[in-house]
Write a protein that holds these residues in place. Structure first.
Motif, short mmCIF file in Angstrom:
data_model
loop_
_atom_site.label_atom_id
_atom_site.label_comp_id
_atom_site.label_asym_id
_atom_site.label_seq_id
_atom_site.Cartn_x
_atom_site.Cartn_y
_atom_site.Cartn_z
N VAL A 1 0.84 -1.20 0.00
CA VAL A 1 0.00 0.00 0.00
C VAL A 1 0.88 1.25 0.00
O VAL A 1 1.78 1.39 0.82
N LYS A 2 0.60 2.15 -0.94
CA LYS A 2 1.33 3.41 -1.03
C LYS A 2 0.33 4.57 -0.91
O LYS A 2 -0.67 4.60 -1.62
N LEU A 3 0.62 5.49 0.00
CA LEU A 3 -0.25 6.65 0.21
C LEU A 3 0.50 7.93 -0.10
O LEU A 3 1.66 8.10 0.29
N ASP A 4 -0.14 8.82 -0.82
CA ASP A 4 0.41 10.15 -1.10
C ASP A 4 -0.71 11.15 -0.89
O ASP A 4 -1.38 11.58 -1.83
N ILE A 5 -0.93 11.49 0.39
CA ILE A 5 -2.06 12.35 0.77
C ILE A 5 -1.58 13.42 1.74
O ILE A 5 -0.91 13.10 2.74
N ASP A 6 -1.92 14.64 1.49
CA ASP A 6 -1.60 15.75 2.39
C ASP A 6 -2.35 15.54 3.70
O ASP A 6 -3.57 15.46 3.72
N SER A 7 -1.61 15.47 4.79
CA SER A 7 -2.22 15.18 6.10
C SER A 7 -3.14 16.30 6.57
O SER A 7 -3.94 16.10 7.49
N SER A 8 -3.06 17.47 5.94
CA SER A 8 -3.89 18.59 6.37
C SER A 8 -5.22 18.67 5.61
O SER A 8 -6.07 19.51 5.90
#
Length: 206
Positions: free
Chosen positions: A95-102
């Motif tokens: 699983v790869k995630l590329d999401i702005d935590s804000s």
């Protein structure tokens, strides 16, 4: 009307399930009788899930879920991935995630949970052993991509009761996804190019 009928169906389904469970506790049942009871219980459970899904769709149509809050997208997705962690580990999916935590979504929390539970479950169920799931937020476009062979599906994949060869599928999960996205005016699309990809344009919604 649909919601009332669905609620009425719940009671007889619960009775059938309870009586079948009682019979399973009986002694001296033959193998064929046990197999038939298992079929009854599995079918009843399937009907109950379909019934619950239809109730949910009706409630969305009737704008039952009006309460909204700001929901951190990355936290929500991680919660759903953690819910399926055993299945992900079993299939050895990366699983790869590329999401702005804000980044936050303004949605009803139950509908947000349901939306991403269905999308992530779909990405796991239609994946391969040693496959990948890539979830990426680019500007306000969210992409959920998973490896897997093309599905033998004709017509709109979001249409109710359209499903692949997967016998465990109810054929209603993506219909719920579409309904929730439509509720929040979020365009959602699907395409296949060696991998399955669902794209939600969050910028157009809330």
């Amino acid at each position: 009307y649909t919601e009332k009928v669905s609620h009425e169906i719940q009671t007889p389904l619960a009775i059938i399930s309870a009586k079948a469970d009682e019979l399973l506790q009986s002694e001296n049942l033959k193998k064929t009788e046990l197999e038939q009871l298992e079929i009854i219980m599995n079918t009843t459970a399937r009907l109950a899930k379909i019934n619950q899904a239809l109730i949910l769709l009706t409630k969305i149509d009737n704008r039952f879920y009006t309460n909204e809050e700001l929901i951190p997208l990355l936290k929500l997705i991680n919660e759903k991935l953690n819910f399926f962690k055993d299945l992900i580990a079993e299939k050895k999916i990366e699983v790869k995630l590329d999401i702005d935590s804000s980044y936050n979504l303004q949605m009803n929390s139950y509908l947000a949970d349901t939306l991403f539970l269905n999308l992530i479950k779909n990405a796991i169920m239609h994946n391969i052993v040693n496959g990948k799931i890539i979830i990426k937020l680019s500007s306000s476009s969210l992409s959920i991509l998973n490896t897997g062979p093309a599905l033998n599906i004709e017509g709109d994949i979001f249409k109710r009761f359209v499903r692949s060869e997967n016998k465990d599928s109810l054929g209603i999960g993506l219909s719920i996804v579409k309904k929730i996205c439509s509720y929040y005016l979020i365009p959602v699309s699907y395409n296949y190019n060696n991998s399955h990809e669902f794209i939600m344009n969050l910028e157009d919604g809330k």
